[in-house]
Scaffold this motif. Structure first.
Motif, PDB file in Angstrom:
ATOM      1  N   MET A 190     104.104  45.748  32.606  1.00  0.00           N
ATOM      2  CA  MET A 190     103.891  44.676  33.569  1.00  0.00           C
ATOM      3  C   MET A 190     105.042  43.669  33.581  1.00  0.00           C
ATOM      4  O   MET A 190     105.542  43.251  32.530  1.00  0.00           O
ATOM      5  N   SER A 234      95.385  48.170  36.475  1.00  0.00           N
ATOM      6  CA  SER A 234      96.798  47.771  36.573  1.00  0.00           C
ATOM      7  C   SER A 234      97.088  46.479  35.827  1.00  0.00           C
ATOM      8  O   SER A 234      98.227  46.238  35.413  1.00  0.00           O
ATOM      9  N   GLN A 288      97.097  53.378  32.980  1.00  0.00           N
ATOM     10  CA  GLN A 288      96.306  52.193  33.312  1.00  0.00           C
ATOM     11  C   GLN A 288      96.369  51.911  34.810  1.00  0.00           C
ATOM     12  O   GLN A 288      95.348  51.619  35.447  1.00  0.00           O
ATOM     13  N   CYS A 289      97.544  51.981  35.381  1.00  0.00           N
ATOM     14  CA  CYS A 289      97.691  51.742  36.818  1.00  0.00           C
ATOM     15  C   CYS A 289      96.964  52.802  37.631  1.00  0.00           C
ATOM     16  O   CYS A 289      96.302  52.491  38.637  1.00  0.00           O
ATOM     17  N   LYS A 290      97.077  54.046  37.201  1.00  0.00           N
ATOM     18  CA  LYS A 290      96.481  55.150  37.964  1.00  0.00           C
ATOM     19  C   LYS A 290      94.960  55.133  37.919  1.00  0.00           C
ATOM     20  O   LYS A 290      94.304  55.731  38.784  1.00  0.00           O
ATOM     21  N   CYS A 315      98.646  47.195  32.535  1.00  0.00           N
ATOM     22  CA  CYS A 315      99.871  48.000  32.542  1.00  0.00           C
ATOM     23  C   CYS A 315     100.804  47.543  31.416  1.00  0.00           C
ATOM     24  O   CYS A 315     101.152  46.360  31.332  1.00  0.00           O
ATOM     25  N   VAL A 337      92.301  42.266  38.876  1.00  0.00           N
ATOM     26  CA  VAL A 337      92.701  43.415  39.699  1.00  0.00           C
ATOM     27  C   VAL A 337      92.138  43.232  41.106  1.00  0.00           C
ATOM     28  O   VAL A 337      90.923  43.073  41.283  1.00  0.00           O
ATOM     29  N   PRO A 385     102.927  45.504  38.361  1.00  0.00           N
ATOM     30  CA  PRO A 385     102.724  46.629  37.452  1.00  0.00           C
ATOM     31  C   PRO A 385     103.639  47.782  37.812  1.00  0.00           C
ATOM     32  O   PRO A 385     104.219  47.815  38.908  1.00  0.00           O
ATOM     33  N   CYS A 386     103.731  48.763  36.916  1.00  0.00           N
ATOM     34  CA  CYS A 386     104.642  49.881  37.173  1.00  0.00           C
ATOM     35  C   CYS A 386     104.103  50.837  38.221  1.00  0.00           C
ATOM     36  O   CYS A 386     104.856  51.558  38.857  1.00  0.00           O
ATOM     37  N   ARG A 387     102.773  50.878  38.387  1.00  0.00           N
ATOM     38  CA  ARG A 387     102.066  51.729  39.348  1.00  0.00           C
ATOM     39  C   ARG A 387     102.107  53.214  38.986  1.00  0.00           C
ATOM     40  O   ARG A 387     101.634  54.053  39.748  1.00  0.00           O
TER      41      ARG A 387
END
Length: 349
Positions: A118, A112, A106-108, A115, A294, A100-102
């Protein structure tokens, strides 16, 4: 830093287009910052791999260029990129295939798997793991104990789907769970809900051989969707997990879910289907889906190592890398549960 002599080229089994597989020689990838280079050990064959091979697409994910399939993967770390400890070299690992982009919302917020940026092994346009070497983020390559075989380590990926489904279903001790589909994912879900304490796990399937073996993988009962329809209809399951994607199974499962229970859709079938909205509303049934997972690898490793989950026994066929096409057709055998491509035999690690 690398261990031993890493070749400059490697074997890769490439899907050129729908139904056409070719062995190619490709450059060995170089691990970037925060990455490890992994010599691939075993790769499980997933239904998505089969779908890309046979149909060239899954929904809006379309194969438009040659791609390496395979994402259920284990191996050994043989090199590290900048910022990764050289102590990782030699680690036997199972890889979470998601990158994932991090950075996105969504990631935060802990989602994730959703994402929008992705990168996922073997999902167009990203290559997968039917090859000798792959790179992965170091924190996505989970060290596994020597008691875990390469095959079990690879199958932590489909187990993760089951663990995430059990999480979404909020299964707890003493629960009754109904599962539609006794294939590999149904078996993973059955083992996952048993590990969470479910005491009555009812699995339905049309295929006799699948019903017969599913009781070895977590099910307490195995029923025929038609012959046992009355028994299924009488259930009031705490959770229903659909692993079939079949509209009749989904509708039957919803009807067999108690008020306040949860329906989890894992199988991908028709893009649209009619749902009994009044029943869902008046029973206050929660309906949700599953898209990957996850942070499931640590739990999967612990459950498998402890013996609460059995993965080795699910492997019914093994193929070398040169026979990926045969592996992708292994599901034609009704006795097949899980095919694995052995890229590097254990004795070579």
């Amino acid at each position: 830093m690398t261990t031993g002599t890493i070749p400059t080229t490697m074997r890769a089994s490439v899907l050129l287009k729908q139904g056409v597989i070719e062995m190619q020689e490709r450059p060995v990838p170089t691990p970037g910052e925060g990455e490890v280079l992994v010599r691939v050990g075993s790769v499980g064959v997933c239904g998505s791999d089969v779908h890309y091979y046979k149909h060239g697409r899954i929904g809006d994910m379309v194969v438009t260029a040659p791609i390496v399939l395979g994402h259920e993967v284990s191996g050994t770390v043989v090199g590290v990129g900048r910022g990764v400890s050289e102590d990782r070299v030699g680690d036997r690992v199972a890889i979470d295939p998601q990158v994932p982009c991090r950075q996105c919302r969504q990631c935060k917020t802990g989602r994730s798997n959703l994402c929008p940026f992705m990168e996922f092994y073997a999902t167009p346009p990203f290559d997968g793991t039917f090859c000798d070497y792959v790179t992965a983020p170091a924190d996505q390559a989970y060290t596994v104990p020597d008691s875990l075989s390469d095959e079990s380590a690879a199958l932590l990926e489909p187990l993760s789907v089951g663990l995430w489904a059990a999480h979404k279903a909020d299964v707890g001790p003493g629960d009754q769970v109904l599962i539609a589909g006794a294939g590999p994912i149904g078996a993973m879900c059955a083992q996952a809900v048993r590990a969470r304490g479910a005491t009555d796990v009812v699995v339905t399937d049309f295929v006799d051989s699948r019903r017969e073996r599913i009781t070895s993988f977590g099910a307490t009962r195995a029923l025929h969707p038609v012959a046992d329809a009355e028994e299924i209809a009488a259930l009031r399951a705490d959770a229903f997990i659909d692993c079939s994607g079949a509209t009749p199974a989904v509708l039957s499962g919803i009807a067999s879910t108690r008020g306040g229970g949860t329906v989890v859709l894992v199988g991908l079938g028709a893009e649209e289907m009619p749902l009994p909205v009044q029943l869902i509303a008046t029973r206050e049934i929660n309906v949700t889906g599953v898209f990957r997972y996850v942070d499931t690898w640590p739990r999967g490793i612990a459950l498998t190592t402890s013996g609460a989950v059995h993965l080795d026994d699910m492997v019914t066929a093994r193929y070398p890398l040169e026979q990926v096409e045969e592996a992708l057709n292994a599901d034609a055998d009704p006795l097949s549960m899980k095919a694995v491509v052995v890229v590097t035999p254990p004795e070579s690690n």
